[in-house]
Design an enzyme around this catalytic site. Sequence first.
Site, PDB file in Angstrom:
ATOM      1  CB  THR A  32       0.122  17.602  -4.863  1.00 25.85           C
ATOM      2  OG1 THR A  32      -0.234  16.441  -5.617  1.00 25.85           O
ATOM      3  CG2 THR A  32      -0.695  17.659  -3.595  1.00 25.85           C
ATOM      4  CG  ASP A  67      -0.557   8.601 -10.832  1.00 25.49           C
ATOM      5  OD1 ASP A  67      -0.464   8.844 -12.050  1.00 25.49           O
ATOM      6  OD2 ASP A  67      -1.537   8.956 -10.152  1.00 25.49           O
ATOM      7  N   GLY A  92       0.812  -1.218   0.000  1.00 25.59           N
ATOM      8  CA  GLY A  92       0.000   0.000   0.000  1.00 25.59           C
ATOM      9  C   GLY A  92       0.842   1.264   0.000  1.00 25.59           C
ATOM     10  CG  ASN A 142       1.551   9.795  -6.771  1.00 24.12           C
ATOM     11  OD1 ASN A 142       0.449   9.263  -6.669  1.00 24.12           O
ATOM     12  ND2 ASN A 142       1.726  10.939  -7.402  1.00 24.12           N
ATOM     13  CE  LYS A 183      -0.189  13.035  -5.264  1.00 24.45           C
ATOM     14  NZ  LYS A 183      -1.443  13.753  -5.477  1.00 24.45           N
ATOM     15  CG  ASP A 206       1.657  14.074  -8.831  1.00 22.93           C
ATOM     16  OD1 ASP A 206       1.565  15.019  -8.005  1.00 22.93           O
ATOM     17  OD2 ASP A 206       0.718  13.311  -9.087  1.00 22.93           O
TER      18      ASP A 206
END
Length: 403
Positions: free
Chosen positions: A249, A231, A172, A218, A215, A213
């Site tokens: 973001t 992603d 996860g 991701n 963060k 991106d």
Amino acid sequence: MAAAVHKLLHPHSHSHSKSKDDSSKSDHLSHERQDSGLERIRADEKHSLAQWQSNQQPLNPDQIESDSKRVGQSSQVLRQEDFELVKTLGTGTFARVWLARLRDVKKQDANKVFALKILRKVDVIRLKQVEHVRNERNVLAAVAGHPFITTLVASFQDHDSLYMLLDYCPGGEVFSYLRRARRFNEPTSQFYAAEIVLILEFLHEQEGVAYRDLKPENILIDAEGHLKLVDFGFAKKVENRETYTLCGTPEYLAPEVIRNTGHGTAVDWWAFGILVYEFLVGQPPFWDQNPMKIYEQIVEGRVRFPSAMSPDARDLISGLCTVDTSKRLGNIKGGASTVKNHAWFRDIDWDALYNRKVNGPIVPHLRGPADTRNFDDYEPENADREPYSKELQEKWDGYFQDF
């Protein structure tokens, strides 16, 4: 010779004695042979997928692009029905990622699972994401094989959807672990930050790609506790050029993106500084309910550090979150090596880390390869979907031919 070639290309043109029945029979046989040939290729591809291992020995960075393995290739024969869609792992505005199991394979391969990203062509077009989706597929195909980047195993399409078959990371999101722990201790932060440095070094210096991106949402954790960056929707091959798209973001945007003065790979080093801060503190340095206030803080670029943060960590973050890109750590002469050589990373053995010889600090507890306990539950997909019309197909299908 010419007559022989003509006969091969037009076998019925001189055979007036053949009846129409014979002709249609031979056409039927030809189609049957073609279909059985495709079915054989399809069975072979599924067998290869069942054999594929995501945790094999990492390739050296310079081997990745030249490697001739079939990972990352577009498949002409795979179909959605080759996979059982087990559970939704995540959703976006125009995509849904499923845990997918191979169908109709040998018993010993029944546990082979993947993450299958399904993108509806209609939504991709409506949301003006065609270029981003193409970039994502092409960048992922080029970097397949890096130990800390999600592997694009294959891609394919049907009439109304695009598919990216990726390796499944059962741990996860890092974001979930960070929220549960409130913040990471220094050794955990250093380990994960170091794996991200290796990702950025490869993307920037080997591929000329800006990720854009970065963060915690991701970054996934694999079964062995290592990171996988996922992603790549905003990733773009920029090399030494500048690009102007506003994407990312709010809390992680670099000042040059907000100012729209043109940006390159340096944006990732800024975001990396924000990420290290969030690992250590539990929240990013620039935050407000109002995004405009966040942007003002970012452009001003004054990072406030908690007193408990170590001097080396402060120095690293200050160097990365420097408004002037010509002085930003990672973007100055020496590139990623200036980050790797920073005192905060003094205990990292970079070679051992790249080759996954160091154990990850968070190893997920798993019941098996298809365990989904580390992912949230999602609402079922809306059945009422706009059809991918003939007009849309004629206008747009050429853009999706890479799939």
